[in-house]
Motif scaffolding. Structure first.
Motif, short mmCIF file in Angstrom:
data_model
loop_
_atom_site.label_atom_id
_atom_site.label_comp_id
_atom_site.label_asym_id
_atom_site.label_seq_id
_atom_site.Cartn_x
_atom_site.Cartn_y
_atom_site.Cartn_z
N ARG A 50 -33.28 -9.47 -17.75
CA ARG A 50 -33.77 -8.52 -18.77
C ARG A 50 -32.74 -8.36 -19.87
O ARG A 50 -33.05 -8.40 -21.05
N SER A 51 -31.51 -8.16 -19.48
CA SER A 51 -30.42 -7.98 -20.43
C SER A 51 -30.26 -9.22 -21.32
O SER A 51 -30.07 -9.12 -22.53
N GLU A 52 -30.37 -10.39 -20.70
CA GLU A 52 -30.25 -11.65 -21.44
C GLU A 52 -31.34 -11.76 -22.51
O GLU A 52 -31.07 -12.13 -23.65
N THR A 109 -30.81 -9.36 -25.41
CA THR A 109 -29.77 -9.88 -26.31
C THR A 109 -30.37 -10.91 -27.26
O THR A 109 -30.10 -10.89 -28.46
N GLU A 166 -30.22 -8.64 -14.94
CA GLU A 166 -29.43 -9.58 -15.74
C GLU A 166 -30.33 -10.41 -16.65
O GLU A 166 -30.02 -10.64 -17.82
#
Length: 189
Positions: free
Chosen positions: A179-181, A184, A177
């Protein structure tokens, strides 16, 4: 530059010009060996520098949230073909106990690491490892996107193609999560 032999480079470039059938004494080429030697001294100045040195001075700013520096331009030389590759680095980290590095130090670490015969993957991991070792952050995430002249000028000849490499350390390695943030944030204009 320590251990840099300008004369040897000049001789080698003269030999290359002769080997491809050119006349190194031709007006446009007479100074080329000297120019290439000077350029190589600049292009490879990172050989005698350690990117960790840029993280020796830190500040305690009581900041424990994400620090992200995007679009750090760089250029390097592919160690396989000695042709350039260039692009941008994006570096994020979460400080531990408010310990932060100067923002320019992130760019300097990229530049120093890139200025040697290099691989994109190695630049990415070297910068991430240097930051983890010297800053002890909660996490580091380094993304590099680059265009490689060895792919655009020769071989497959695909101009505009980009190679992306990523190195995740600490919380960015463990937490999808997070990493994804950060991805983005990097992709926001």
């Amino acid at each position: 530059m320590h251990n840099f032999d300008y004369g040897k480079i000049e001789k080698a470039i003269t030999m290359i010009l002769e080997a491809i059938g050119e006349d190194p004494k031709r007006e446009g080429l007479v100074e080329t060996p000297k120019r290439v030697a000077k350029m190589y001294a600049e292009m490879f100045e990172g050989l005698n520098k350690d990117p960790k040195d840029y993280f020796k001075t830190v500040f305690n700013e009581n900041h424990n949230e994400v620090v992200l520096v995007k679009d750090i331009p760089f250029h390097s030389m592919c160690e396989h073909h000695l042709v350039p590759f260039f692009g941008h680095a994006h570096i994020a980290y979460i400080p531990r106990n408010g310990v932060v590095a100067g923002l320019s130090k992130l760019a300097r670490a990229v530049e120093t690491t890139a200025r040697r015969p290099q691989l994109q993957e190695r630049i990415t991991s070297t910068v991430a490892n240097a930051m983890m070792e010297m800053l002890d952050p909660v996490g580091v995430f380094v993304v590099i996107e680059a265009e490689h002249m060895c792919m655009t000028m020769r071989g497959i000849r695909k101009p505009g193609s980009k190679t992306m490499t990523m190195s995740a350390r600490g919380i960015y390695e463990e937490d999808a999560e997070k990493r994804s943030e950060i991805l983005t944030l990097i992709n926001m204009t």
